[in-house]
Design an enzyme around this catalytic site. Sequence first.
Site, PDB file in Angstrom:
ATOM      1  N   LYS A 194      -0.262 -10.554   4.649  1.00 26.03           N
ATOM      2  CA  LYS A 194       0.433  -9.739   3.650  1.00 26.03           C
ATOM      3  C   LYS A 194       1.564 -10.581   3.073  1.00 26.03           C
ATOM      4  CE  LYS A 194       2.858  -5.356   2.941  1.00 26.03           C
ATOM      5  NZ  LYS A 194       3.340  -4.100   3.584  1.00 26.03           N
ATOM      6  N   ARG A 204       5.906   0.867  -4.842  1.00 25.32           N
ATOM      7  CA  ARG A 204       7.255   1.271  -4.420  1.00 25.32           C
ATOM      8  C   ARG A 204       7.816   2.346  -5.333  1.00 25.32           C
ATOM      9  NH1 ARG A 204       9.118  -4.953  -2.907  1.00 25.32           N
ATOM     10  NH2 ARG A 204       7.723  -5.118  -1.095  1.00 25.32           N
ATOM     11  N   LYS A 216      11.808  -8.807   1.470  1.00 29.13           N
ATOM     12  CA  LYS A 216      10.974  -8.759   2.673  1.00 29.13           C
ATOM     13  C   LYS A 216      10.437 -10.133   3.066  1.00 29.13           C
ATOM     14  CE  LYS A 216       9.725  -3.908   2.018  1.00 29.13           C
ATOM     15  NZ  LYS A 216       8.683  -2.861   2.191  1.00 29.13           N
ATOM     16  N   GLU A 232      -1.814 -16.212  11.464  1.00 30.48           N
ATOM     17  CA  GLU A 232      -1.685 -14.754  11.536  1.00 30.48           C
ATOM     18  C   GLU A 232      -3.013 -14.112  11.954  1.00 30.48           C
ATOM     19  OE1 GLU A 232       0.838 -12.856  11.368  1.00 30.48           O
ATOM     20  OE2 GLU A 232       2.425 -13.854  10.239  1.00 30.48           O
ATOM     21  N   LYS A 247      -3.541  -9.093   1.523  1.00 31.20           N
ATOM     22  CA  LYS A 247      -2.828  -8.298   0.530  1.00 31.20           C
ATOM     23  C   LYS A 247      -1.758  -9.164  -0.125  1.00 31.20           C
ATOM     24  CE  LYS A 247      -0.049  -4.087   0.031  1.00 31.20           C
ATOM     25  NZ  LYS A 247       0.679  -3.003   0.716  1.00 31.20           N
ATOM     26  N   SER A 273      -1.221  -2.215  -6.276  1.00 31.90           N
ATOM     27  CA  SER A 273      -0.756  -1.418  -7.415  1.00 31.90           C
ATOM     28  C   SER A 273      -0.479  -2.259  -8.651  1.00 31.90           C
ATOM     29  CB  SER A 273       0.491  -0.637  -7.021  1.00 31.90           C
ATOM     30  OG  SER A 273       1.546  -1.511  -6.622  1.00 31.90           O
ATOM     31  N   TYR A 312      -7.097   1.262  -6.112  1.00 34.30           N
ATOM     32  CA  TYR A 312      -6.775   2.461  -6.882  1.00 34.30           C
ATOM     33  C   TYR A 312      -7.841   2.733  -7.945  1.00 34.30           C
ATOM     34  CZ  TYR A 312      -2.403   1.700  -4.471  1.00 34.30           C
ATOM     35  OH  TYR A 312      -1.474   1.505  -3.474  1.00 34.30           O
TER      36      TYR A 312
END
Length: 325
Positions: A194, A204, A216, A232, A247, A273, A312
């Site tokens: 991610k 968000r 982040k 990871e 992602k 998004s 989406y």
Amino acid sequence: MLIRPRRNRKSEAIRNMVQENVVTVNDLIFPIFITEGNNKKIPVASMPGISRFSLDLLLEEINECIALGIQGFCLFPQYSEEKKDKFATESVNDEGLYLSAIRKIKADFPQICLMTDVAMDPYSSDGHDGLVENGKIVNDKTLEILAKMALAQCRAGADILGPSDMMDGRVGYIREAIDNEGFTDVSIMSYTAKYASAFYGPFRDALDSAPKFGDKKTYQMNPANSREAIIEAELDASEGADFLMVKPALPYLDIIRLLKDNFQQPIAAYNVSGEYAMIKAAAQNGWLDGTKAMNEALLSIKRAGADIILTYFAKEFALQVKSNS
């Protein structure tokens, strides 16, 4: 010329015969947003066609999607600020919005696959995915909170847990916690690679979950790195992840392929998004054909190696498939 590749492109029938990749509705998980209240359908301005639903209307939306062949859903909650605190306490409120919704959705639609979100940011007054102490996101104390959250979601009926926090060791910590409580059949789809991306903005907006300070980058991955994704993925696989996710998807097709080539777990990709919003915005301005761009984007994610696509576009794609059948 003995070899003419165009011979295999000369008609639609032949093109269909030699097509290497196909996206189907079965490949898709539809991210859905739930908000507090009743009889609410609140459009997300930065995501045309996507809304936040109160539970009563969300059940209707899910029913429509099931009729179109969609079987997978990922549920995200939007909470008012007064429900948020430093320790994400609301995430384990058994009578709260999220856990009540999971129970109701699974009671009404037991046949679907319901994926949940395991992270602090929807419930955190700091807006971060981990516990904040002295301006820093602390890893190991966050794991305790995430494990309690995951257990609560298992008890409510989650089929797949989606740890989206990017804390070190969280997959193993959650796996042990839920296994010890007898939830050995609940899957974990780890947000493995991610990235700290600019493409999360509309999400968000939808959840009002932006960080209250900083960014982040101390826990989400640097977009410049690819070898780090292998580290990871090796950790998540060894800790018991059932699926490995990349992602965002479109700017990271190489990472999807990297994980596909190196791991046996199914690979998921989140068509996020911002990727959705930019296609919608360009289509609304007449700059491209939105339907063709949707299909090409989803196909590129599949071609890169994704077995599962969170998108989406799921309902729109399913509507297209049904209209063409």
